[in-house]
Motif scaffolding. Structure first.
Motif, PDB file in Angstrom:
ATOM      1  N   LEU A 168       0.837  -1.201   0.000  1.00  0.00           N
ATOM      2  CA  LEU A 168       0.000   0.000   0.000  1.00  0.00           C
ATOM      3  C   LEU A 168       0.874   1.253   0.000  1.00  0.00           C
ATOM      4  N   LEU A 169       1.868   1.295   0.855  1.00  0.00           N
ATOM      5  CA  LEU A 169       2.745   2.461   0.932  1.00  0.00           C
ATOM      6  C   LEU A 169       3.466   2.689  -0.397  1.00  0.00           C
ATOM      7  N   GLN A 170       3.958   1.634  -0.988  1.00  0.00           N
ATOM      8  CA  GLN A 170       4.667   1.757  -2.259  1.00  0.00           C
ATOM      9  C   GLN A 170       3.723   2.142  -3.392  1.00  0.00           C
ATOM     10  N   GLY A 227       3.970   6.373  -2.606  1.00  0.00           N
ATOM     11  CA  GLY A 227       5.368   6.354  -3.026  1.00  0.00           C
ATOM     12  C   GLY A 227       5.987   7.728  -3.129  1.00  0.00           C
ATOM     13  N   PHE A 228       5.233   8.694  -3.622  1.00  0.00           N
ATOM     14  CA  PHE A 228       5.743  10.064  -3.767  1.00  0.00           C
ATOM     15  C   PHE A 228       6.117  10.656  -2.416  1.00  0.00           C
ATOM     16  N   GLN A 266      11.841   9.753   0.215  1.00  0.00           N
ATOM     17  CA  GLN A 266      13.020   9.996   1.037  1.00  0.00           C
ATOM     18  C   GLN A 266      13.221   8.910   2.081  1.00  0.00           C
ATOM     19  N   SER A 267      12.177   8.516   2.742  1.00  0.00           N
ATOM     20  CA  SER A 267      12.309   7.530   3.809  1.00  0.00           C
ATOM     21  C   SER A 267      12.413   6.102   3.289  1.00  0.00           C
ATOM     22  N   SER A 268      12.133   5.896   2.014  1.00  0.00           N
ATOM     23  CA  SER A 268      12.165   4.532   1.473  1.00  0.00           C
ATOM     24  C   SER A 268      13.580   3.975   1.400  1.00  0.00           C
ATOM     25  N   LEU A 281      -0.528  12.323   7.569  1.00  0.00           N
ATOM     26  CA  LEU A 281       0.107  12.790   6.338  1.00  0.00           C
ATOM     27  C   LEU A 281      -0.616  13.997   5.751  1.00  0.00           C
ATOM     28  N   THR A 282      -1.925  14.001   5.846  1.00  0.00           N
ATOM     29  CA  THR A 282      -2.712  15.119   5.329  1.00  0.00           C
ATOM     30  C   THR A 282      -2.421  16.395   6.108  1.00  0.00           C
ATOM     31  N   VAL A 283      -2.338  16.292   7.408  1.00  0.00           N
ATOM     32  CA  VAL A 283      -2.004  17.451   8.250  1.00  0.00           C
ATOM     33  C   VAL A 283      -0.607  17.963   7.902  1.00  0.00           C
ATOM     34  N   ALA A 284       0.350  17.047   7.757  1.00  0.00           N
ATOM     35  CA  ALA A 284       1.717  17.448   7.414  1.00  0.00           C
ATOM     36  C   ALA A 284       1.762  18.157   6.062  1.00  0.00           C
TER      37      ALA A 284
END
Length: 98
Positions: free
Chosen positions: A37-39, A43-44, A48-50, A83-86
């Motif tokens: 799901l994350l990938q 992914g965008f 960086q953290s990947s 993530l939306t808040v960030a």
């Protein structure tokens, strides 16, 4: 007519269930399902953290409130909301600079 917010809610539900249940409980995301799901969907944001192989492990630990080793829909929504808040904070800061 369906509102934009209702469409967004439907999309969240559909994305979650697209990945959940590929293995084990169909209403929860295993670590492997979460990684897919994350990938596939974030992914965008995670580029960086990947580079860190422990990224998925850390996300799972952070989200798995009941410590069952899986992420249910409520726990998944915490990720999306965070993530939306960030993203909103980033865009607000960019607008202030203009």
């Amino acid at each position: 007519m369906v509102s934009e917010l209702e469409q967004a809610m439907e999309s969240l539900i559909q994305v979650f269930h697209t990945y959940s249940g590929r293995e084990g409980d169909k209403y929860k995301l295993s670590k492997a399902e979460m990684k897919l799901l994350l990938q596939g969907e974030l992914g965008f944001f995670l580029t960086q953290s990947s580079k860190d192989p422990n990224t998925v492990d850390q996300i799972m630990r952070d989200l798995d409130e009941n410590k069952d080793g899986e992420v249910d829909f409520q726990e998944f929504v915490v990720l999306v909301a965070s993530l939306t808040v960030a993203c909103n904070d980033f865009f607000v800061e960019q607008l202030k600079k203009q």
